[in-house]
Design a protein around this motif. Structure first.
Motif, short mmCIF file in Angstrom:
data_model
loop_
_atom_site.label_atom_id
_atom_site.label_comp_id
_atom_site.label_asym_id
_atom_site.label_seq_id
_atom_site.Cartn_x
_atom_site.Cartn_y
_atom_site.Cartn_z
N GLU A 246 2.68 20.46 8.81
CA GLU A 246 1.59 21.51 9.60
C GLU A 246 2.10 21.41 11.08
N SER B 84 4.50 24.87 11.08
CA SER B 84 3.46 26.08 10.71
C SER B 84 2.51 26.22 11.55
N ILE C 108 -2.47 17.07 12.81
CA ILE C 108 -1.85 17.74 12.62
C ILE C 108 -0.58 17.13 11.51
#
Length: 136
Positions: free
Chosen positions: A107, A110, A103
């Motif tokens: 990201e 998020s 990740i």
């Protein structure tokens, strides 16, 4: 110090002494080593990404399905704990994905927000239960 030891694995796990003594390390060290190796080296990231999506979708579906119906006399939410289990699964899978380094920084924010939104929705639904304080 807990029990006067510097290392958690040296904690007396069963309260006995001598040959009958069992330490925390005797019970949990092997599992800790194996799970660490799995989490950082071998966890299947493609599968974990699917699991995150599945847990997130299931949490949302259970929250929606458990909502009180407009024609129902009870204002109680009926699927809070199963939904929360899925939220916890999504959070755990996120941690595994993060440990595997798949990740990105962008990201990551998020994913954290997605898990936070699930947790918040579960908390709001919990308030619509007896345990959450709603009187039926």
């Amino acid at each position: 110090y807990v029990q006067g030891v510097d290392n958690v694995y040296d904690l007396n796990f069963n309260g006995r002494e001598g040959a009958e003594k069992v330490t925390y390390g005797d019970v949990f060290l092997q599992a800790e080593q194996e799970y660490s190796r799995h989490n950082f080296e071998f966890a299947n990231t493609a599968m974990l990404l699917r699991h995150f999506e599945d847990a997130e979708a299931e949490c949302k579906a259970l929250l929606a399905a458990g909502q009180p119906a407009s024609n129902d006399n009870s204002p109680m939410h009926k699927l809070v704990f199963p939904a929360y289990d899925q939220c916890i699964k999504a959070s755990h899978v996120f941690n595994l994905l993060d440990a595997r380094g798949v990740i990105s920084v962008t990201e990551r924010q998020s994913y954290i927000l997605r898990v936070r939104n699930l947790a918040k929705a579960c908390g709001e639904a919990f308030l619509l239960t007896r345990a959450g304080g709603l009187a039926a």
